[in-house]
Design an enzyme around this catalytic site. Structure first.
Site, PDB file in Angstrom:
ATOM      1  CB  SER A 123      -0.908   0.008   1.227  1.00 52.71           C
ATOM      2  OG  SER A 123      -0.166   0.441   2.348  1.00 52.71           O
ATOM      3  CE  LYS A 124      -2.150   5.549  -3.679  1.00 49.29           C
ATOM      4  NZ  LYS A 124      -2.991   6.606  -4.166  1.00 49.29           N
ATOM      5  NE  ARG A 125      -1.994   2.894   5.538  1.00 49.42           N
ATOM      6  CZ  ARG A 125      -3.090   2.844   4.793  1.00 49.42           C
ATOM      7  NH1 ARG A 125      -3.620   3.931   4.344  1.00 49.42           N
ATOM      8  NH2 ARG A 125      -3.666   1.688   4.504  1.00 49.42           N
TER       9      ARG A 125
END
Ligand code: GLU
Length: 507
Positions: free
Chosen positions: A265-267
């Site tokens: 994910s982006k995180r």
């Protein structure tokens, strides 16, 4: 005759492109180029509520940097444009009307509050997955349950509405996916998705299918997250009478977190210390910048090579594939079904390989702006040989500069370990002798090496006694590339001045 290959990358400008998106673009591009086809960029911006300023520009720039250049798109134009869905708005309505007229879609007037209320009630009745579908639609406020006049009155009064697709009950939808084989879904598992809203905009599903048809897309290559939508898309092709023109589908495997535990994910990038974006993204709302491969110093081809291998393999041991080689080798048949784990170490390894394989002259050109930015003075003629030495021990251009600062200026600090362990004995004497021995050579790496070896033999010294102290005097560092190469590049005057400096400054 089979259709000409036309594929599209169709991102929504709802934020920065994550590397998963770039991989989808890359596979589309590779497939198109391999087949002599056309690669199209289409911006899917029908959902204005999710539009993020700067996202489209980001997508264009990221693709440009990656070398994934569209043949048709918003910038380039083409015969099937416009390539931004908001600019195609006027063209969707007639197809929606066609579906309504043929009883394949219907107006629904239920408000957001009413729908929430329905879901709440269903939850209480222990049916948590309430859907607007072939059963529930019969008790909702729509053109199937209201009279013609009532519907017309609502439309005349500009009441907000949604057009929903009328999914048939208990029918089979079958389609072929190049990566997953035949897929069969029963329509009873599908809901009556909204395909058009009273703001005049189609939703993703409708716009996507109409545009794929109108742009004569031959293959839809996209992420696995769109697989659940594919049966609806197949039905839309059927309802619109376009079944013969339906593209072949290929749903790509997910890119997983390094531990394989879920989708990358982006995180994850910030948490695990590697970029998940192709280029830096500055969030327009928070002003925060998330880091990108470009700014981290990756070569675009190392980046695309790494990405290509997340889900595809050439079926051999070869791993280094610059873009053109990827084009030559790529096929969808060699894309796997299983998710591909992101591997940060391997990603660095790819860059290392490209660094080593880049010609010294080219590296020297690339190094110039890095040196200028750091206000480091340099001699252009020396740069290729310096690069030749430094590239063997670095993963990035910037790291080369960090490791090899001594090529550009005399050291001010000296490696403490070497000083403490070796210098204090008879180093000053050895270094002084070597300076003199070197001065009697022509200062090529070869002759310096010979002079050094002769000196060791004559004085019965081991390499370990003389090498490290000479290196620390000249470079300040305890390790690095061949000392004789370094001395040959620096030249007699500089080597002698550094030895003098070290003799003065060291204990
Ligand atoms: N607009 C969709 C996205 O953002 C496109 C999906 C597709 O390729 O059909 O990914």
């Amino acid at each position: 005759m089979s259709k000409p290959v036309r594929v599209r990358f169709a991102p929504s400008p709802t934020g920065p492109l994550h590397i998963g998106g770039v991989r989808t673009a890359l596979y589309n591009y590779l497939f198109a180029k391999k087949q002599g086809g056309t690669f199209i960029l289409r911006i899917e911006d029908t959902d204005q509520t999710r539009y993020i300023k700067g996202a489209e520009e980001y997508i264009q720039e990221a693709l440009k940097w990656s070398g994934i250049v569209p043949d048709e798109g918003p910038e380039k134009g083409g015969d099937y444009g416009p390539y931004r869905q908001s600019d195609r708005k006027a063209g969707y309505g007639k197809f929606v009307q066609q579906l309504i007229d043929e009883d394949k879609a219907y107006y629904a007037f239920d408000s957001a509050e009413e729908l929430t209320e329905m879901r709440e009630q269903a939850k209480k009745a222990k049916m948590p997955n309430w859907q607007y579908n072939s059963i529930t639609r019969n008790s909702m406020k729509n053109s199937l349950t209201l009279s013609k006049d009532e519907v017309q009155a609502k439309l005349d009064a500009n009441e907000p509405y949604a057009v929903r697709i009328k999914i048939p009950r208990n029918e089979e939808v079958r389609f072929h996916d190049t990566i997953r084989g035949w897929i069969v879904v029963n329509t009873s598992n599908l809901d009556d998705k909204v395909i058009f809203k009273s703001d005049g905009m189609p939703t993703y599903h409708m716009a996507n299918v109409i545009d794929d048809y109108n742009m004569k897309i031959s293959h839809v290559i996209r992420g696995e997250e769109w697989l659940p939508s594919a049966p609806l898309h197949v039905l839309l092709y059927r309802f619109l009478g376009w079944e013969d023109a339906m593209p072949e589908f290929a749903h790509l495997p997910l890119i997983l977190k390094p531990d394989g535990n879920g989708k990358l994910s982006k995180r994850d990038g910030d948490r695990l210390g590697f970029p998940v974006f192709p280029i830096n993204w500055k969030n327009p709302e928070t002003g925060e910048t998330a880091s990108g491969y470009r700014e981290q110093g990756y070569f675009p081809e190392a980046f695309t090579n790494m990405l290509a291998f997340l889900g595809w393999n050439p079926g051999s041991d070869q791993e280094i594939y610059p873009l053109q080689d990827l084009i030559d080798a790529f096929s969808l048949e060699r894309v796997g079904k299983a998710g591909a784990k992101f591997d940060a170490k391997k990603t660095v390894w790819f860059n290392e390989q490209y660094l080593k394989n880049t010609e010294n002259k080219k590296l020297a050109e690339l190094l110039v702006p890095v040196l200028k930015e750091q206000e480091i003075e340099f001699n252009t003629a020396q740069l290729p040989s310096i690069c030749g030495l430094l590239k063997e021990r670095a993963s990035f251009l910037t790291e080369m500069v960090q490791n090899g600062l001594y090529f550009f200026k005399a050291p001010n600090e000296y490696d403490e370990k070497t000083i403490n362990k070796k210098w204090k004995e008879n180093a000053p004497h050895i270094v002084e002798d070597l300076k003199a021995a070197f001065s009697r050579t022509d200062y090529t790496a070869q002759s310096l090496k010979e002079a050094f070896e002769t000196y060791l033999a004559q004085n019965e010294l081991s390499f370990g006694k003389a090498g490290p102290v000479l290196r620390v005097a000249i470079t300040g560092s305890g390790m690095g590339p061949s000392l004789f190469d370094i001395c040959a590049i620096l030249g007699q005057k500089e080597v002698e001045s550094r030895i003098n400096k070290a003799l003065k400054e060291l204990p």
